[in-house]
Design a protein around this motif. Sequence first.
Motif, PDB file in Angstrom:
ATOM      1  N   MET A   1     -10.837 -19.761 -21.189  1.00 48.66           N
ATOM      2  CA  MET A   1      -9.603 -19.022 -20.859  1.00 48.66           C
ATOM      3  C   MET A   1      -9.721 -18.424 -19.447  1.00 48.66           C
ATOM      4  N   ILE A   2      -8.719 -18.707 -18.614  1.00 47.97           N
ATOM      5  CA  ILE A   2      -8.720 -18.099 -17.278  1.00 47.97           C
ATOM      6  C   ILE A   2      -7.927 -16.789 -17.348  1.00 47.97           C
ATOM      7  N   HIS A   3      -8.466 -15.767 -16.725  1.00 51.12           N
ATOM      8  CA  HIS A   3      -7.759 -14.487 -16.651  1.00 51.12           C
ATOM      9  C   HIS A   3      -7.357 -14.227 -15.207  1.00 51.12           C
ATOM     10  N   SER A   4      -6.620 -13.131 -14.993  1.00 49.26           N
ATOM     11  CA  SER A   4      -6.328 -12.752 -13.603  1.00 49.26           C
ATOM     12  C   SER A   4      -6.624 -11.272 -13.401  1.00 49.26           C
ATOM     13  N   ARG A   5      -7.017 -10.953 -12.186  1.00 52.23           N
ATOM     14  CA  ARG A   5      -7.324  -9.559 -11.847  1.00 52.23           C
ATOM     15  C   ARG A   5      -6.713  -9.211 -10.501  1.00 52.23           C
ATOM     16  N   ILE A   6      -6.500  -7.919 -10.286  1.00 54.93           N
ATOM     17  CA  ILE A   6      -5.987  -7.470  -8.990  1.00 54.93           C
ATOM     18  C   ILE A   6      -7.165  -7.371  -8.028  1.00 54.93           C
ATOM     19  N   ALA A   7      -7.102  -8.184  -6.955  1.00 54.64           N
ATOM     20  CA  ALA A   7      -8.208  -8.210  -5.990  1.00 54.64           C
ATOM     21  C   ALA A   7      -7.964  -7.257  -4.822  1.00 54.64           C
ATOM     22  N   GLY A   8      -6.704  -6.930  -4.553  1.00 51.95           N
ATOM     23  CA  GLY A   8      -6.397  -6.022  -3.444  1.00 51.95           C
ATOM     24  C   GLY A   8      -4.954  -5.556  -3.502  1.00 51.95           C
ATOM     25  N   THR A   9      -4.714  -4.374  -2.946  1.00 50.19           N
ATOM     26  CA  THR A   9      -3.346  -3.830  -2.931  1.00 50.19           C
ATOM     27  C   THR A   9      -2.961  -3.463  -1.499  1.00 50.19           C
ATOM     28  N   GLY A  10      -1.654  -3.441  -1.237  1.00 47.86           N
ATOM     29  CA  GLY A  10      -1.179  -3.042   0.093  1.00 47.86           C
ATOM     30  C   GLY A  10       0.232  -2.517   0.020  1.00 47.86           C
ATOM     31  N   SER A  11       0.659  -1.822   1.054  1.00 52.43           N
ATOM     32  CA  SER A  11       2.047  -1.341   1.072  1.00 52.43           C
ATOM     33  C   SER A  11       2.493  -1.077   2.496  1.00 52.43           C
ATOM     34  N   TYR A  12       3.781  -0.933   2.652  1.00 51.70           N
ATOM     35  CA  TYR A  12       4.345  -0.605   3.962  1.00 51.70           C
ATOM     36  C   TYR A  12       5.614   0.219   3.759  1.00 51.70           C
ATOM     37  N   LEU A  13       5.727   1.279   4.553  1.00 44.27           N
ATOM     38  CA  LEU A  13       6.942   2.105   4.550  1.00 44.27           C
ATOM     39  C   LEU A  13       7.502   2.144   5.971  1.00 44.27           C
ATOM     40  N   PRO A  14       8.800   1.940   6.132  1.00 48.88           N
ATOM     41  CA  PRO A  14       9.379   2.043   7.472  1.00 48.88           C
ATOM     42  C   PRO A  14       9.137   3.430   8.061  1.00 48.88           C
ATOM     43  N   GLU A  15       9.101   3.480   9.391  1.00 48.39           N
ATOM     44  CA  GLU A  15       8.747   4.714  10.090  1.00 48.39           C
ATOM     45  C   GLU A  15       9.743   5.858   9.844  1.00 48.39           C
ATOM     46  N   ARG A  16      11.020   5.510   9.822  1.00 50.25           N
ATOM     47  CA  ARG A  16      12.038   6.566   9.770  1.00 50.25           C
ATOM     48  C   ARG A  16      12.095   7.244   8.396  1.00 50.25           C
ATOM     49  N   VAL A  17      11.990   8.582   8.418  1.00 52.67           N
ATOM     50  CA  VAL A  17      12.082   9.368   7.193  1.00 52.67           C
ATOM     51  C   VAL A  17      13.429  10.069   7.165  1.00 52.67           C
ATOM     52  N   MET A  18      14.122   9.967   6.035  1.00 57.50           N
ATOM     53  CA  MET A  18      15.391  10.680   5.864  1.00 57.50           C
ATOM     54  C   MET A  18      15.200  11.768   4.812  1.00 57.50           C
ATOM     55  N   THR A  19      15.440  13.009   5.210  1.00 55.66           N
ATOM     56  CA  THR A  19      15.235  14.135   4.292  1.00 55.66           C
ATOM     57  C   THR A  19      16.517  14.430   3.502  1.00 55.66           C
ATOM     58  N   ASN A  20      16.351  15.247   2.457  1.00 59.00           N
ATOM     59  CA  ASN A  20      17.527  15.689   1.698  1.00 59.00           C
ATOM     60  C   ASN A  20      18.481  16.485   2.585  1.00 59.00           C
ATOM     61  N   GLN A  21      17.915  17.217   3.548  1.00 50.30           N
ATOM     62  CA  GLN A  21      18.760  18.022   4.437  1.00 50.30           C
ATOM     63  C   GLN A  21      19.704  17.130   5.245  1.00 50.30           C
ATOM     64  N   GLU A  22      19.227  15.950   5.637  1.00 51.72           N
ATOM     65  CA  GLU A  22      20.098  15.009   6.357  1.00 51.72           C
ATOM     66  C   GLU A  22      21.239  14.550   5.459  1.00 51.72           C
ATOM     67  N   LEU A  23      20.924  14.335   4.185  1.00 50.91           N
ATOM     68  CA  LEU A  23      21.957  13.876   3.246  1.00 50.91           C
ATOM     69  C   LEU A  23      23.005  14.951   3.002  1.00 50.91           C
ATOM     70  N   GLU A  24      22.596  16.224   3.129  1.00 53.76           N
ATOM     71  CA  GLU A  24      23.565  17.325   2.969  1.00 53.76           C
ATOM     72  C   GLU A  24      24.695  17.197   3.989  1.00 53.76           C
ATOM     73  N   LYS A  25      24.384  16.552   5.122  1.00 51.30           N
ATOM     74  CA  LYS A  25      25.407  16.401   6.169  1.00 51.30           C
ATOM     75  C   LYS A  25      26.323  15.200   5.901  1.00 51.30           C
ATOM     76  N   LEU A  26      25.874  14.294   5.031  1.00 49.21           N
ATOM     77  CA  LEU A  26      26.654  13.083   4.753  1.00 49.21           C
ATOM     78  C   LEU A  26      27.567  13.223   3.539  1.00 49.21           C
ATOM     79  N   VAL A  27      27.049  13.866   2.482  1.00 46.75           N
ATOM     80  CA  VAL A  27      27.812  13.998   1.233  1.00 46.75           C
ATOM     81  C   VAL A  27      27.685  15.421   0.691  1.00 46.75           C
ATOM     82  N   ASP A  28      28.538  15.733  -0.311  1.00 47.83           N
ATOM     83  CA  ASP A  28      28.535  17.067  -0.907  1.00 47.83           C
ATOM     84  C   ASP A  28      27.357  17.174  -1.880  1.00 47.83           C
TER      85      ASP A  28
END
Length: 323
Positions: A1-28
């Motif tokens: 029986m062949i199994h599988s395992r996680i050999a490595g993980t990675g991620s990426y997040l875009p640079e720009r951060v949008m805070t809740n305070q910014e959203l307060e200016k867009l919607v109620d």
Amino acid sequence: MIHSRIAGTGSYLPERVMTNQELEKLVDTSDEWIVERTGIAQRHIAADDQTCSDLAQRAAEQAMARAGIAATDIDLVIVATSTPDHVFPSTACRLVERLGIPGGAVAFDVAAACSGFIYALDVANRFIQTGGAGRALVIGSELFSRILDWSDRGTCVLFGDGAGAVVLEAAESPGILSTHLHADGRQTDLLNVPWGVSQGYEQLPGERGKVRMKGNEVFRVAVRTLGGLVDETLAANGLKRGDVDWLIPHQANIRIMTATAKKLGLPAERMVSTVADHGNTSAASIPLALNEAVSDGRIKRGDLLLLEAFGAGFTWGSALIRY
Ligand code: ACO
């Protein structure tokens, strides 16, 4: 029986951060409401020229580096996304070219909304178990900022952009212990993007191309369904509440996540939570959270992980993994 395992993980997040305070200016809305009802404080938003494959490539490169393998070692690429670069070719095919994976590899996208990563992981696991692939890249990559109605406070405060990836490889012992996938298409009216290539042919996307959700009704179905999924996963593996080391839930709402951790008999500190900083990144949220907890040393080799998700469709699924 062949199994599988996680050999490595990675991620990426875009640079720009949008805070809740910014959203307060867009919607109620207010920072207080968003934090109290969802746990979200900020989210990352892709630059105008970034696409799904850009984010996916960065996450995949990190996962391959951490696994200590080259792109030439990969023979399967699955990208879970609802926001692909194009109708076709698939984002996975674009990655084959961009990462330098040998032609002849298998590559395709999976559409299962927020459950997409679990679906993709299940499929990759089956490829490996049956000898159809030896090393797979499994990626969740999303730019929900492109399908949000920025005047709808019920949805625009919830989502963010990002990508997460794992390298899955053949192994003598599991790895992935079990996966559980489900779908029920009877409540599509509660959560959808009501436009598509064939159904929306006569209309320009406009606001029809945006996420629509009856949030409180989805909330109730999600909590109930995920409770059942936890029971199913524990029973299938002969486990009891409290036996799992880490819960890595889809990061939709801290209240849904906490309810699932309680059902699992885990204290809050045994649940990986990135929702405050990332918001809901749909198919990317689980591999993003997994990579964060692996990178900061919380998750160690040998730990027992339960990954679970619920999303549009409805779709839902879990994976029990010996990391
Ligand atoms: N700011 C301020 N008030 C708001 C906002 C906001 N951003 N959004 C809604 N409200 C108001 C509503 O209008 C309502 O006001 P009313 O009482 O005067 O009518 C009140 O807040 C309560 O609204 P509810 O929708 O009942 O709020 P709830 O506590 O359910 O939270 C939320 C809403 C956060 C959307 C929650 O229901 C949720 O997380 N749902 C599940 C999301 C999910 O898991 N989706 C699946 C995955 S996503 C995918 O697959 C693409």
